[in-house]
Design an enzyme around this catalytic site. Sequence first.
Site, mmCIF file in Angstrom:
data_model
loop_
_atom_site.group_PDB
_atom_site.id
_atom_site.type_symbol
_atom_site.label_atom_id
_atom_site.label_comp_id
_atom_site.label_asym_id
_atom_site.label_seq_id
_atom_site.Cartn_x
_atom_site.Cartn_y
_atom_site.Cartn_z
ATOM 1 N N HIS A 61 23.671 86.368 -35.107
ATOM 2 C CA HIS A 61 23.926 87.779 -34.786
ATOM 3 C C HIS A 61 25.165 88.229 -35.542
ATOM 4 O O HIS A 61 25.845 87.451 -36.199
ATOM 5 C CB HIS A 61 24.081 87.996 -33.286
ATOM 6 C CG HIS A 61 24.883 86.939 -32.601
ATOM 7 N ND1 HIS A 61 26.244 86.819 -32.759
ATOM 8 C CD2 HIS A 61 24.509 85.927 -31.783
ATOM 9 C CE1 HIS A 61 26.670 85.800 -32.050
ATOM 10 N NE2 HIS A 61 25.646 85.227 -31.463
ATOM 11 N N LYS A 86 23.825 98.278 -33.023
ATOM 12 C CA LYS A 86 24.861 97.425 -32.459
ATOM 13 C C LYS A 86 24.522 95.943 -32.670
ATOM 14 O O LYS A 86 23.407 95.516 -32.404
ATOM 15 C CB LYS A 86 25.006 97.729 -30.967
ATOM 16 C CG LYS A 86 26.168 97.039 -30.316
ATOM 17 C CD LYS A 86 27.264 97.996 -29.974
ATOM 18 C CE LYS A 86 28.330 97.304 -29.138
ATOM 19 N NZ LYS A 86 29.611 97.986 -29.213
ATOM 20 N N GLU A 108 27.552 83.021 -22.019
ATOM 21 C CA GLU A 108 26.422 83.935 -22.247
ATOM 22 C C GLU A 108 25.493 83.953 -21.042
ATOM 23 O O GLU A 108 24.984 85.005 -20.641
ATOM 24 C CB GLU A 108 25.624 83.503 -23.479
ATOM 25 C CG GLU A 108 26.254 83.882 -24.796
ATOM 26 C CD GLU A 108 25.326 83.568 -25.970
ATOM 27 O OE1 GLU A 108 24.097 83.499 -25.780
ATOM 28 O OE2 GLU A 108 25.855 83.381 -27.080
ATOM 29 N N ASN A 111 38.105 85.672 -26.218
ATOM 30 C CA ASN A 111 38.474 85.804 -24.806
ATOM 31 C C ASN A 111 39.998 85.891 -24.708
ATOM 32 O O ASN A 111 40.704 84.875 -24.677
ATOM 33 C CB ASN A 111 37.925 84.613 -24.021
ATOM 34 C CG ASN A 111 38.027 84.799 -22.521
ATOM 35 O OD1 ASN A 111 39.098 85.087 -22.004
ATOM 36 N ND2 ASN A 111 36.924 84.650 -21.823
ATOM 37 N N ASN A 131 44.770 102.917 -26.808
ATOM 38 C CA ASN A 131 43.901 102.776 -27.977
ATOM 39 C C ASN A 131 42.606 102.115 -27.550
ATOM 40 O O ASN A 131 42.602 101.017 -27.017
ATOM 41 C CB ASN A 131 44.605 101.895 -29.017
ATOM 42 C CG ASN A 131 43.656 101.393 -30.086
ATOM 43 O OD1 ASN A 131 42.740 102.104 -30.496
ATOM 44 N ND2 ASN A 131 43.870 100.170 -30.546
#
Length: 550
Positions: A11, A36, A182, A290, A502
């Site tokens: 991906h 995406k 995941e 992470n 931001n």
Amino acid sequence: MRVLGVNAVFHDPAAALVVDGEIVAAAEEERFTRRKHGKSPVAFATWELPEQSMRWCLRRAGLEPADLDAVAYSYDPALAPEFDGDVVADDWEGLRTLYAQRAPLFLRTALPGLDPAKVTFVPHHVAHAASAHLAAPYRNSAVLVLDGRGEVASHLAGRANDGQLDVLATQHLPHSLGLLYEEVTAHLGFRRSSDEYKVMAMASYGSPRWLAEFRELVHATDDGGFATEPIDWSRYAPARRGDMDWTSTHADLASTVQIRLEEVLLDLAGWLHRQTGERALTMAGGVALNCVANARLAAESPFDHIWVQPAAGDAGTALGGALHVAAAHGDRIAPMKTAALGRSWSDAELAAWLVTADIPHERPDDIADAVAGILADNGIVAWFQGGSEYGPRALGHRSLLANATRADNLKRLNDVKGREQFRPVAPMVLTDRAADIFEGQLPSPYMLFTHRVKPAWMDRIPAVVHVDGTARIQTVDAGDEPLVASMLRHLERRTGVPVVVNTSLNTAGRPMVDDPRDALECFGSAPVDALALGPYLIRRRGLTLPESAA
Ligand SMILES: [Fe+2]
């Protein structure tokens, strides 16, 4: 040597160009195609290449495909599991291998004139590792790669010495901290390989009530690797569909997995430090995004410095593959100086876009000051400046900015973007003011660590303080990011606060804005008060923000 790096297998397809050891360009395909993550993470999409980003990288350098000395493909099918010719067995694993084997021919089709013999397969985790240790500002480092999976492994631990990687340990599948994360992401109703950061955000709302059990299920082993046992997630929390409300039980499961991940990372880092004695740890792989775990490593591991490559996910293997091949050829690699490696436009080109769109705009004397004025008056500004970012974080080039002193700006931004209200937004802060406001390892230019907010500042910047009292900061140095730093200086002069909210310039489910059309479309469809497109300022019609006193 001219090396094009290509990530295509799982991906986040992406391309990167390295010329004589310098990083010239890097970009993710999703920013071009507006899809995406670029493609579906399934084996039968392995053939799809990051065609637009590859071609743009070459155009950026004025090169033709025939000019390339090598193409680095960040997966080595020779390391993949054996298959007996049945491409549909084992979740199409054989098809993935077959497509990866044929990649040189697919690349020749996408890049006419390329000699397929110039394609080199770089093992997936070697590419991740190179994206960390070769891009980092350290000549020597311990290297830790953790992701869902590569060919047959999910981890690499090693030592890099002047560009040479010595692999000390790898963890084979099915054990995978990335796949574990995941799985819980999918169980909690989010998109796997995409929304893991939502689990990390949810974790801070829960407590790790199953930690004792998870210490049995997920643990480091004494050889530098780890074990992840199969987990029946429904024993802990009911599977959640994306449209269902989440409960404290879901948050407790997220918290349990997050804390256990942090503990195992500390064990892996401890082992690696004992093996290498290095002071710096460089990291890549999706798990290295992470930022809560990274902060814990920075605070509690034996390493003095932790450096995470900003495109730590699979997109970064395009860069890592190219750097690896260039270094193996003998090129001296220049460390990465910025993540703003994507497309940019001249002032004249931006003006032409505005004329075509027939949209009223102005050119203030100082765009940084004009934007600071709107932010001081509590406007939300879409900020489009310079080259777009490589990696998932907006770092002051394709950003949505807001006033950090107003607590309701968190909800306001989540509404603007159409996303969940538990999602935090992050602050940018001037590097020379960061230590006054935040604790932890500084500077932190890539937004990859959380930092505790000092008590005196908690109430002054409520929009960016997470429920656990931390913030995922980006420090801004005037030498590296002069325009963003100037905007922050003007903001501090006007408000007394050198901090701005931001978040990435996009709306929910869409890739980050990349080109001027994306910026205009985003501005046109979201309730944003102004768009700073290079030196040009476009104000929302009917906006009656008062001019702030300078
Ligand atoms: Fe990976």
